[in-house]
Design a protein around this motif. Structure first.
Motif, PDB file in Angstrom:
ATOM      1  N   ALA A 108      -6.821 -25.274 -13.126  1.00  0.00           N
ATOM      2  CA  ALA A 108      -6.542 -23.901 -13.566  1.00  0.00           C
ATOM      3  C   ALA A 108      -5.431 -23.907 -14.611  1.00  0.00           C
ATOM      4  N   CYS A 109      -4.396 -24.726 -14.387  1.00  0.00           N
ATOM      5  CA  CYS A 109      -3.313 -24.839 -15.369  1.00  0.00           C
ATOM      6  C   CYS A 109      -3.829 -25.365 -16.704  1.00  0.00           C
ATOM      7  N   ASP A 110      -4.869 -26.186 -16.648  1.00  0.00           N
ATOM      8  CA  ASP A 110      -5.464 -26.735 -17.867  1.00  0.00           C
ATOM      9  C   ASP A 110      -6.469 -25.779 -18.513  1.00  0.00           C
TER      10      ASP A 110
ATOM     11  N   PRO B 189       0.180 -16.050 -14.281  1.00  0.00           N
ATOM     12  CA  PRO B 189       0.368 -17.472 -14.586  1.00  0.00           C
ATOM     13  C   PRO B 189      -0.745 -18.301 -13.943  1.00  0.00           C
ATOM     14  N   ARG B 190      -1.092 -19.397 -14.599  1.00  0.00           N
ATOM     15  CA  ARG B 190      -2.191 -20.226 -14.109  1.00  0.00           C
ATOM     16  C   ARG B 190      -1.713 -21.144 -12.986  1.00  0.00           C
ATOM     17  N   GLY B 191      -2.651 -21.492 -12.117  1.00  0.00           N
ATOM     18  CA  GLY B 191      -2.356 -22.431 -11.050  1.00  0.00           C
ATOM     19  C   GLY B 191      -1.756 -21.763  -9.830  1.00  0.00           C
TER      20      GLY B 191
ATOM     21  N   TYR C 194      10.670 -24.520 -11.217  1.00  0.00           N
ATOM     22  CA  TYR C 194      12.049 -24.336 -10.757  1.00  0.00           C
ATOM     23  C   TYR C 194      13.052 -24.836 -11.796  1.00  0.00           C
ATOM     24  N   GLU C 195      12.851 -26.051 -12.270  1.00  0.00           N
ATOM     25  CA  GLU C 195      13.807 -26.627 -13.210  1.00  0.00           C
ATOM     26  C   GLU C 195      13.725 -25.979 -14.581  1.00  0.00           C
ATOM     27  N   GLY C 196      12.560 -25.446 -14.927  1.00  0.00           N
ATOM     28  CA  GLY C 196      12.387 -24.829 -16.243  1.00  0.00           C
ATOM     29  C   GLY C 196      12.854 -23.388 -16.320  1.00  0.00           C
ATOM     30  N   THR C 197      13.321 -22.840 -15.210  1.00  0.00           N
ATOM     31  CA  THR C 197      13.799 -21.457 -15.168  1.00  0.00           C
ATOM     32  C   THR C 197      15.300 -21.458 -14.921  1.00  0.00           C
ATOM     33  N   SER C 198      16.065 -20.895 -15.840  1.00  0.00           N
ATOM     34  CA  SER C 198      17.523 -20.867 -15.712  1.00  0.00           C
ATOM     35  C   SER C 198      17.997 -19.529 -15.170  1.00  0.00           C
TER      36      SER C 198
ATOM     37  N   TRP D 263       6.838 -19.257 -11.360  1.00  0.00           N
ATOM     38  CA  TRP D 263       5.418 -19.616 -11.428  1.00  0.00           C
ATOM     39  C   TRP D 263       5.062 -20.132 -12.825  1.00  0.00           C
ATOM     40  N   GLU D 264       5.596 -19.454 -13.847  1.00  0.00           N
ATOM     41  CA  GLU D 264       5.266 -19.826 -15.225  1.00  0.00           C
ATOM     42  C   GLU D 264       5.978 -21.097 -15.685  1.00  0.00           C
ATOM     43  N   HIS D 265       7.256 -21.237 -15.308  1.00  0.00           N
ATOM     44  CA  HIS D 265       8.084 -22.299 -15.895  1.00  0.00           C
ATOM     45  C   HIS D 265       8.566 -23.339 -14.896  1.00  0.00           C
TER      46      HIS D 265
END
Length: 208
Positions: free
Chosen positions: A179-181, A108-110, A32-36, A28-30
């Protein structure tokens, strides 16, 4: 004196629900691609073999984590759509609940689904397609509630329920971006009230 060697304990076992909670939050925070895998195992406190043995691949874990999170986040919304509330009341609850859920200060936002994996690398296309299917399923549930509204007399015969459902689906995605903003719950709920004014016949009723 020489201390006896310490016995090596068993590897830490992974609680499935705790692991899904952790994974859902990281994705949620990062994204799919940003989470390893390293991020996931560090947050869970387990080794990669333990993670793979419990959840399978990263893609499988992502889908399972989303199922876990969505079931919790959307249950009340789905219950509202399937309840005896009028279609307008059910939609109002649905949208206001989304506004609250995507703007909690400690989460987490969004929306974990609305804006997830919109664009991705070619190798992650299967994940993107699964997210598209989830968004389509949400729109389908709303459209089916609108179809029911026609049979119950809440909406006029001939109402384009497909386009109406997609309008509100697009609105939810837009709220997620805002919301993310950093948009707060109160601001998002004001936007919901404006979006609800697009409900067929709503303006004419207010003008009577």
């Amino acid at each position: 004196m020489v201390e006896p060697p310490k016995k090596r304990g068993r590897p830490r076992t992974l609680d499935r629900n705790v692991g899904l909670d952790v994974a859902a939050r990281l994705f949620w925070e990062h994204g799919y691609e940003g989470t390893s895998i390293a991020d996931l195992t560090a947050a869970m406190g387990v080794t990669p073999p333990s993670l793979y043995a419990t959840f399978g691949s990263k893609q499988e874990l992502y889908c399972k984590a989303l199922d876990h999170a969505v079931e919790r986040e959307s249950k009340a919304r789905m219950d509202a759509l399937n309840s005896g509330l009028s279609a307008y009341e059910a939609l109002s609850f649905y949208l206001h609940d989304v506004a609250t859920g995507i703007s909690r200060p400690d989460d987490p936002r969004g929306c974990i689904v609305s804006t997830a994996v919109v664009q991705c690398a070619a190798e992650n296309e299967p994940v993107a397609k699964s997210m598209t299917a989830r968004r389509e399923a949400a729109i389908k549930a709303i459209r089916e509630r609108f179809d029911r509204a026609i049979s119950e007399g809440d909406l006029a015969v001939g109402t384009d329920t497909e386009s109406l459902a997609r309008f509100y689906g697009a609105f939810v995605q837009g709220m997620s971006v805002q919301a993310c903003d950093g948009a707060c719950t109160q601001r998002l709920k004001r936007l919901v009230d404006i979006a609800l004014s697009a409900w067929p016949g709503k303006r004419s009723k207010k003008g009577r």
